[in-house]
Design a protein around this motif. Structure first.
Motif, mmCIF file in Angstrom:
data_model
loop_
_atom_site.group_PDB
_atom_site.id
_atom_site.type_symbol
_atom_site.label_atom_id
_atom_site.label_comp_id
_atom_site.label_asym_id
_atom_site.label_seq_id
_atom_site.Cartn_x
_atom_site.Cartn_y
_atom_site.Cartn_z
ATOM 1 N N LYS A 57 19.818 -70.421 -35.192
ATOM 2 C CA LYS A 57 19.526 -72.379 -35.382
ATOM 3 C C LYS A 57 18.503 -72.337 -34.766
ATOM 4 C CE LYS A 57 20.395 -75.553 -32.414
ATOM 5 N NZ LYS A 57 20.589 -76.779 -31.155
ATOM 6 N N MET A 58 17.460 -73.232 -35.005
ATOM 7 C CA MET A 58 15.901 -73.211 -34.453
ATOM 8 C C MET A 58 16.528 -74.554 -33.862
ATOM 9 S SD MET A 58 15.146 -71.027 -34.955
ATOM 10 C CE MET A 58 13.319 -71.137 -34.176
ATOM 11 N N GLY A 59 15.859 -75.187 -32.774
ATOM 12 C CA GLY A 59 15.516 -76.347 -31.861
ATOM 13 C C GLY A 59 14.603 -77.126 -31.645
ATOM 14 N N LEU A 60 14.553 -77.897 -31.241
ATOM 15 C CA LEU A 60 13.207 -78.974 -31.563
ATOM 16 C C LEU A 60 12.126 -78.955 -31.839
ATOM 17 C CD1 LEU A 60 13.583 -78.608 -26.998
ATOM 18 C CD2 LEU A 60 14.953 -80.272 -28.963
ATOM 19 N N LYS A 65 12.580 -84.924 -31.472
ATOM 20 C CA LYS A 65 13.361 -84.406 -30.981
ATOM 21 C C LYS A 65 13.386 -83.801 -29.996
ATOM 22 C CE LYS A 65 17.024 -82.432 -31.293
ATOM 23 N NZ LYS A 65 18.336 -83.044 -30.432
ATOM 24 N N VAL A 69 14.225 -85.162 -25.931
ATOM 25 C CA VAL A 69 14.784 -84.686 -24.468
ATOM 26 C C VAL A 69 13.766 -84.417 -23.522
ATOM 27 C CG1 VAL A 69 17.322 -83.596 -26.087
ATOM 28 C CG2 VAL A 69 14.979 -82.052 -25.430
ATOM 29 N N ILE A 75 12.853 -73.737 -29.748
ATOM 30 C CA ILE A 75 13.753 -73.075 -28.865
ATOM 31 C C ILE A 75 14.697 -72.945 -29.810
ATOM 32 C CG2 ILE A 75 13.350 -73.340 -26.398
ATOM 33 C CD1 ILE A 75 15.740 -75.555 -27.163
ATOM 34 N N GLU A 102 22.753 -84.432 -36.007
ATOM 35 C CA GLU A 102 21.569 -84.267 -36.257
ATOM 36 C C GLU A 102 21.254 -83.823 -37.563
ATOM 37 O OE1 GLU A 102 19.716 -82.802 -33.241
ATOM 38 O OE2 GLU A 102 20.121 -81.346 -33.608
ATOM 39 N N GLU A 104 20.012 -82.197 -41.116
ATOM 40 C CA GLU A 104 18.691 -80.672 -40.851
ATOM 41 C C GLU A 104 19.376 -79.771 -42.169
ATOM 42 O OE1 GLU A 104 19.552 -77.725 -37.846
ATOM 43 O OE2 GLU A 104 19.654 -79.547 -36.098
ATOM 44 N N GLU A 134 23.881 -80.568 -38.107
ATOM 45 C CA GLU A 134 24.247 -80.028 -36.930
ATOM 46 C C GLU A 134 24.890 -80.696 -35.748
ATOM 47 O OE1 GLU A 134 20.906 -78.067 -34.064
ATOM 48 O OE2 GLU A 134 22.380 -76.510 -33.341
ATOM 49 N N ILE A 136 25.796 -80.851 -31.702
ATOM 50 C CA ILE A 136 24.934 -80.903 -30.499
ATOM 51 C C ILE A 136 25.907 -81.099 -29.595
ATOM 52 C CG2 ILE A 136 22.851 -79.782 -31.164
ATOM 53 C CD1 ILE A 136 21.657 -83.065 -30.628
ATOM 54 N N PHE A 143 23.665 -85.067 -20.494
ATOM 55 C CA PHE A 143 22.546 -84.817 -21.702
ATOM 56 C C PHE A 143 21.040 -84.904 -21.184
ATOM 57 C CE2 PHE A 143 24.031 -84.322 -25.953
ATOM 58 C CZ PHE A 143 23.076 -83.687 -26.860
ATOM 59 N N PHE A 145 18.386 -81.720 -19.036
ATOM 60 C CA PHE A 145 17.952 -80.518 -18.764
ATOM 61 C C PHE A 145 16.631 -80.068 -19.005
ATOM 62 C CE2 PHE A 145 19.918 -81.444 -22.956
ATOM 63 C CZ PHE A 145 18.879 -81.204 -23.618
ATOM 64 N N VAL A 150 18.454 -75.230 -21.469
ATOM 65 C CA VAL A 150 18.733 -75.616 -22.323
ATOM 66 C C VAL A 150 19.150 -74.301 -23.889
ATOM 67 C CG1 VAL A 150 16.678 -76.717 -23.122
ATOM 68 C CG2 VAL A 150 19.150 -77.364 -24.429
ATOM 69 N N THR A 155 21.187 -74.020 -26.961
ATOM 70 C CA THR A 155 20.249 -74.906 -27.252
ATOM 71 C C THR A 155 21.313 -75.788 -27.137
ATOM 72 O OG1 THR A 155 20.135 -73.509 -29.339
ATOM 73 C CG2 THR A 155 18.666 -73.323 -27.985
ATOM 74 N N SER A 156 22.281 -76.112 -26.915
ATOM 75 C CA SER A 156 23.309 -77.587 -27.287
ATOM 76 C C SER A 156 24.338 -77.319 -28.084
ATOM 77 C CB SER A 156 23.142 -78.667 -27.297
ATOM 78 O OG SER A 156 21.780 -78.769 -26.398
HETATM 79 O O1 0L1 Z 1 19.111 -78.373 -32.123
HETATM 80 C C1 0L1 Z 1 18.359 -79.008 -31.968
HETATM 81 O O2 0L1 Z 1 17.168 -79.327 -31.560
HETATM 82 C C2 0L1 Z 1 19.263 -78.782 -30.170
HETATM 83 C C3 0L1 Z 1 17.525 -78.202 -29.190
HETATM 84 C C4 0L1 Z 1 18.268 -78.665 -27.663
HETATM 85 C C5 0L1 Z 1 18.311 -80.327 -27.179
HETATM 86 C C6 0L1 Z 1 18.820 -80.997 -27.446
HETATM 87 O O3 0L1 Z 1 20.659 -81.006 -27.512
HETATM 88 O O4 0L1 Z 1 18.623 -81.929 -28.177
#
Ligand code: 0L1
Ligand code: MG
Length: 254
Positions: A57-60, A65, A69, A75, A102, A104, A134, A136, A143, A145, A150, A155-156
């Motif tokens: 998974k790609m995050g942020l 997003k 956070v 990430i 969220e 995706e 997703e 998370i 929540f 970090f 993270v 990445t949650s």
């Molecule tokens: O999938 C995401 O973008 C989550 C990345 C980590 C940050 C969060 O927990 O929202």
């Protein structure tokens, strides 16, 4: 046991027992490299229990997003088969600490992809694209970090739902995306919010995985990242995501 192994065990235990833990801060904070090592060690524990790697998974990958956070770097984390929730299925809220959902887009890889590639090369390796949600769940208190926390916490990543598979030739740039709860729209955005085009998330995945000596393999699932902020989950919700041209996917919480 090393500091990294202790952290991996603590994060794995927190996820298994739905109990939050403190962040690592000050002299205990992880560098990015250490944090990815912790993530790998925590996933090894899952694989040792019989889970199988399902992809990444790609995050942020969107401004929404990053702002939600307070971390501004793309990430990545790992997905296992045990994280998959069936389309239309249900999850028990109490199996998580403070879960959020969220909207995706997901890729299913048709061919191996490794290292620095162009968006066109990345898409040529894709078998299909799907609407996805997703789930998370940060394992940290409130929540909150820093970047190292993270990444170490995979990445949650906590769950994902995939919709029907579509041809990768379908236009997925600048498509409307929304997240509904109980029939009410809670978040609305565009796939263009994902690094300008979701294919760029796949480009990033390929390049970032290579820095850890990894490549995308046929059959791997890649979540491109959310187009909007995430919505907190409580029991009794029906959660649905629609992506223009890709259809809808949903799950329920109990
Ligand atoms: O999938 C995401 O973008 C989550 C990345 C980590 C940050 C969060 O927990 O929202
Ligand atoms: Mg996400």
């Amino acid at each position: 046991m090393s500091k990294l192994n202790i952290a991996a065990e603590a994060l794995d235990h927190a996820a298994q027992t739905a109990t939050d833990i403190p962040q690592w801060s000050g002299a205990d904070a992880f560098s990015v490299d250490e944090a990815y090592a912790v993530q790998a060690l925590s996933i090894e524990r899952r694989l040792a229990r019989g889970e199988r790697l399902a992809g990444y998974k790609m995050g942020l990958t969107s401004r929404a997003k990053m702002a939600q956070v307070g971390v501004d770097t793309v990430i990545w984390g790992r997905l296992t088969d045990a994280m998959r929730v069936a389309e239309g299925g249900e999850i028990a809220r109490d199996r998580y600490i403070h879960p959020r959902a969220e909207p995706e887009i997901a890729f299913v890889m048709g061919r191996r992809l490794e290292g620095r590639v162009s968006p066109a090369e990345a898409m040529a390796a894709v078998d299909s694209v799907c609407v996805a949600i997703e789930i998370i769940d940060s394992r940290y208190k409130n929540f909150q970090f820093a970047l190292g926390d993270v990444i170490a916490d995979n990445t949650s990543a906590a769950g994902f739902v995939l919709g029907d598979r579509h041809s990768p030739t379908l236009d997925i740039g600048n498509r409307g995306m929304l997240l509904e709860v109980d029939g009410t729209v809670r978040e609305i955005g565009s796939s263009a919010a994902i690094l300008g085009h979701p294919a760029r998330a796949l480009v990033e995945a390929s390049a970032l995985l290579a820095t850890s000596g990894l490549a995308l393999q046929p059959g791997d699932i890649v979540l491109a990242g959310a187009a909007t902020a995430a919505v907190p989950l409580s029991p009794g919700m029906s959660v649905r995501t629609v992506v223009e041209g890709l259809g809808a996917v949903h799950f329920r919480t109990v």
